[in-house]
Write a protein that holds these residues in place. Structure first.
Motif, PDB file in Angstrom:
ATOM      1  N   PHE A 160      56.787 -23.837 -13.950  1.00  0.00           N
ATOM      2  CA  PHE A 160      56.375 -22.947 -12.856  1.00  0.00           C
ATOM      3  C   PHE A 160      54.989 -22.368 -13.114  1.00  0.00           C
ATOM      4  CE2 PHE A 160      56.074 -18.508 -11.407  1.00  0.00           C
ATOM      5  CZ  PHE A 160      56.141 -18.706 -10.026  1.00  0.00           C
ATOM      6  N   LEU A 161      54.748 -21.892 -14.327  1.00  0.00           N
ATOM      7  CA  LEU A 161      53.458 -21.285 -14.655  1.00  0.00           C
ATOM      8  C   LEU A 161      52.329 -22.308 -14.642  1.00  0.00           C
ATOM      9  CD1 LEU A 161      54.569 -18.854 -17.516  1.00  0.00           C
ATOM     10  CD2 LEU A 161      53.910 -18.261 -15.173  1.00  0.00           C
ATOM     11  N   LEU A 162      52.638 -23.563 -14.958  1.00  0.00           N
ATOM     12  CA  LEU A 162      51.612 -24.614 -14.919  1.00  0.00           C
ATOM     13  C   LEU A 162      51.127 -24.866 -13.489  1.00  0.00           C
ATOM     14  CD1 LEU A 162      52.992 -27.219 -17.483  1.00  0.00           C
ATOM     15  CD2 LEU A 162      50.825 -25.966 -17.644  1.00  0.00           C
ATOM     16  N   ASP A 163      51.988 -24.578 -12.517  1.00  0.00           N
ATOM     17  CA  ASP A 163      51.614 -24.799 -11.120  1.00  0.00           C
ATOM     18  C   ASP A 163      50.999 -23.567 -10.467  1.00  0.00           C
ATOM     19  OD1 ASP A 163      52.470 -27.415 -11.083  1.00  0.00           O
ATOM     20  OD2 ASP A 163      54.524 -26.896 -10.484  1.00  0.00           O
ATOM     21  N   GLU A 164      50.882 -22.477 -11.224  1.00  0.00           N
ATOM     22  CA  GLU A 164      50.353 -21.251 -10.661  1.00  0.00           C
ATOM     23  C   GLU A 164      48.987 -20.919 -11.279  1.00  0.00           C
ATOM     24  OE1 GLU A 164      51.778 -19.515  -8.207  1.00  0.00           O
ATOM     25  OE2 GLU A 164      53.327 -21.082  -8.139  1.00  0.00           O
ATOM     26  N   PRO A 165      48.096 -20.304 -10.479  1.00  0.00           N
ATOM     27  CA  PRO A 165      46.822 -19.846 -11.062  1.00  0.00           C
ATOM     28  C   PRO A 165      47.094 -18.681 -11.996  1.00  0.00           C
ATOM     29  CG  PRO A 165      47.061 -19.102  -8.773  1.00  0.00           C
ATOM     30  CD  PRO A 165      48.211 -20.014  -9.052  1.00  0.00           C
ATOM     31  N   PRO A 166      46.288 -18.496 -13.029  1.00  0.00           N
ATOM     32  CA  PRO A 166      45.076 -19.269 -13.357  1.00  0.00           C
ATOM     33  C   PRO A 166      45.341 -20.495 -14.236  1.00  0.00           C
ATOM     34  CG  PRO A 166      45.262 -17.413 -14.844  1.00  0.00           C
ATOM     35  CD  PRO A 166      46.443 -17.315 -13.922  1.00  0.00           C
ATOM     36  N   VAL A 167      46.599 -20.707 -14.658  1.00  0.00           N
ATOM     37  CA  VAL A 167      46.893 -21.850 -15.535  1.00  0.00           C
ATOM     38  C   VAL A 167      46.593 -23.160 -14.815  1.00  0.00           C
ATOM     39  CG1 VAL A 167      48.677 -23.025 -16.870  1.00  0.00           C
ATOM     40  CG2 VAL A 167      48.640 -20.513 -16.770  1.00  0.00           C
ATOM     41  N   ARG A 168      46.913 -23.227 -13.522  1.00  0.00           N
ATOM     42  CA  ARG A 168      46.649 -24.443 -12.750  1.00  0.00           C
ATOM     43  C   ARG A 168      45.158 -24.742 -12.712  1.00  0.00           C
ATOM     44  NH1 ARG A 168      48.389 -23.836  -6.780  1.00  0.00           N
ATOM     45  NH2 ARG A 168      46.414 -22.683  -6.738  1.00  0.00           N
ATOM     46  N   TRP A 169      44.348 -23.698 -12.595  1.00  0.00           N
ATOM     47  CA  TRP A 169      42.909 -23.906 -12.575  1.00  0.00           C
ATOM     48  C   TRP A 169      42.425 -24.469 -13.909  1.00  0.00           C
ATOM     49  CZ3 TRP A 169      42.038 -18.225 -10.629  1.00  0.00           C
ATOM     50  CH2 TRP A 169      42.542 -18.114  -9.329  1.00  0.00           C
ATOM     51  N   ILE A 170      42.963 -23.917 -14.992  1.00  0.00           N
ATOM     52  CA  ILE A 170      42.546 -24.379 -16.320  1.00  0.00           C
ATOM     53  C   ILE A 170      42.913 -25.848 -16.510  1.00  0.00           C
ATOM     54  CG2 ILE A 170      42.945 -24.064 -18.802  1.00  0.00           C
ATOM     55  CD1 ILE A 170      43.391 -21.101 -18.231  1.00  0.00           C
ATOM     56  N   ALA A 171      44.102 -26.233 -16.025  1.00  0.00           N
ATOM     57  CA  ALA A 171      44.517 -27.638 -16.130  1.00  0.00           C
ATOM     58  C   ALA A 171      43.620 -28.538 -15.297  1.00  0.00           C
ATOM     59  CB  ALA A 171      45.971 -27.782 -15.695  1.00  0.00           C
TER      60      ALA A 171
ATOM     61  N   ALA B 242      50.834 -21.473 -20.587  1.00  0.00           N
ATOM     62  CA  ALA B 242      52.088 -21.491 -19.841  1.00  0.00           C
ATOM     63  C   ALA B 242      53.268 -21.245 -20.767  1.00  0.00           C
ATOM     64  CB  ALA B 242      52.250 -22.827 -19.120  1.00  0.00           C
ATOM     65  N   SER B 243      53.225 -21.832 -21.943  1.00  0.00           N
ATOM     66  CA  SER B 243      54.306 -21.609 -22.912  1.00  0.00           C
ATOM     67  C   SER B 243      54.335 -20.164 -23.374  1.00  0.00           C
ATOM     68  CB  SER B 243      54.131 -22.544 -24.114  1.00  0.00           C
ATOM     69  OG  SER B 243      54.203 -23.898 -23.723  1.00  0.00           O
ATOM     70  N   LEU B 244      53.144 -19.603 -23.638  1.00  0.00           N
ATOM     71  CA  LEU B 244      53.064 -18.205 -24.050  1.00  0.00           C
ATOM     72  C   LEU B 244      53.587 -17.287 -22.950  1.00  0.00           C
ATOM     73  CD1 LEU B 244      52.134 -16.040 -26.052  1.00  0.00           C
ATOM     74  CD2 LEU B 244      49.849 -16.169 -25.031  1.00  0.00           C
ATOM     75  N   GLY B 245      53.194 -17.567 -21.711  1.00  0.00           N
ATOM     76  CA  GLY B 245      53.679 -16.765 -20.600  1.00  0.00           C
ATOM     77  C   GLY B 245      55.181 -16.852 -20.431  1.00  0.00           C
ATOM     78  N   GLY B 246      55.733 -18.069 -20.607  1.00  0.00           N
ATOM     79  CA  GLY B 246      57.175 -18.236 -20.512  1.00  0.00           C
ATOM     80  C   GLY B 246      57.916 -17.458 -21.578  1.00  0.00           C
ATOM     81  N   TRP B 247      57.414 -17.510 -22.799  1.00  0.00           N
ATOM     82  CA  TRP B 247      58.043 -16.753 -23.888  1.00  0.00           C
ATOM     83  C   TRP B 247      57.954 -15.255 -23.649  1.00  0.00           C
ATOM     84  CZ3 TRP B 247      61.508 -18.112 -27.163  1.00  0.00           C
ATOM     85  CH2 TRP B 247      61.599 -19.413 -27.617  1.00  0.00           C
ATOM     86  N   LEU B 248      56.818 -14.790 -23.126  1.00  0.00           N
ATOM     87  CA  LEU B 248      56.672 -13.361 -22.854  1.00  0.00           C
ATOM     88  C   LEU B 248      57.655 -12.893 -21.785  1.00  0.00           C
ATOM     89  CD1 LEU B 248      52.792 -12.871 -22.939  1.00  0.00           C
ATOM     90  CD2 LEU B 248      54.462 -12.000 -24.575  1.00  0.00           C
TER      91      LEU B 248
END
Length: 245
Positions: free
Chosen positions: A49-60, A72-78
């Protein structure tokens, strides 16, 4: 001595008691179970989910795929840590706080008279209401994660707020009058929030972080009851009590 440092020192001293440890471990174990369960069932979905959302999507999209996956992994763990921490805080507020308060107030703070109301229902309602506001605040501030660094600061802020909102009230409800609680909150607002922030940071330390909510309950008891003791023993205490009788 600074009241916050004194409370932390006394909290460390209280860890030498076996009964204190028995109370501290219950929320930690349950938080570990919740964390493991959420990680098994939800971590992959959260990362996707986070990979498809900004700003992670922009970075990808810029080609920095490794960095995007890391964020995205860090955000998921948080997010999972926040959920497990929320469960531990509620359990600590409802189950651990009353037992620790009875243990410490009858020994370390026997001279601090009980002038509040002994209401398990009010304490439970306070913990659940704080948890609801914590979730609501987290959801409403999600757009702020677009600001660089906010994704790391906001979880700490809300954890700190949750600690103060839950444990400061529970630590004083039995001993302080409403007027005393308002005065203590006014005088020690920074210390109460700072203690919550310290415990929020501690929650991110591996293994030890699982004990953070219970340790927060312990530290808030020492902080609040010592602050109440100082308030009542101050030269202006008589005038304060008369004005708010």
């Amino acid at each position: 001595m600074n009241i916050l440092l004194l409370a932390l020192a006394r909290s460390v001293g209280s860890l030498g008691r076996l009964r204190v440890w028995r109370e501290l471990l219950v929320p930690a174990v349950l938080a570990l179970v919740v964390m493991a369960g959420l990680s098994f069932f939800l971590l992959d979905q959260l990362v996707a989910f986070l990979l498809d959302e900004p700003p992670v999507r922009w970075i990808a999209s810029w080609g920095a795929l490794a960095l995007a996956h890391l964020l995205a992994s860090l955000g998921g763990w948080l997010l999972l840590l926040s959920a497990a921490y929320l469960v531990a805080v509620v359990l600590a507020g409802i189950l651990v706080m009353p037992r620790l308060l009875d243990l410490l107030s009858s020994g370390d703070y026997a001279d601090v008279e009980r002038r509040g109301k002994d209401s398990a229902l009010a304490s439970t309602a306070n913990s659940l209401w704080a948890a609801l506001l914590f979730l609501l605040g987290g959801v409403l501030t999600l757009p702020l994660w677009l600001i660089p660094g906010a994704g790391l600061f906001l979880p700490l802020f809300w954890m700190a707020w949750l600690n103060r909102r839950t444990f400061a009230y529970d630590a004083l409800s039995l001993h302080a009058t409403p007027a005393e609680w308002q005065e203590l909150r006014r005088r020690h607002a920074g210390a109460l929030f700072g203690l919550g922030l310290f415990m929020a940071v501690l929650s991110h330390v591996p293994v030890l972080g699982l004990l953070a909510p219970s340790l927060a309950a312990l530290a808030y008891i020492h902080t609040c009851l010592e602050a109440l003791r100082r308030l009542r023993s101050a030269p202006t205490a008589i005038e304060f009590n008369r004005e708010n009788a």
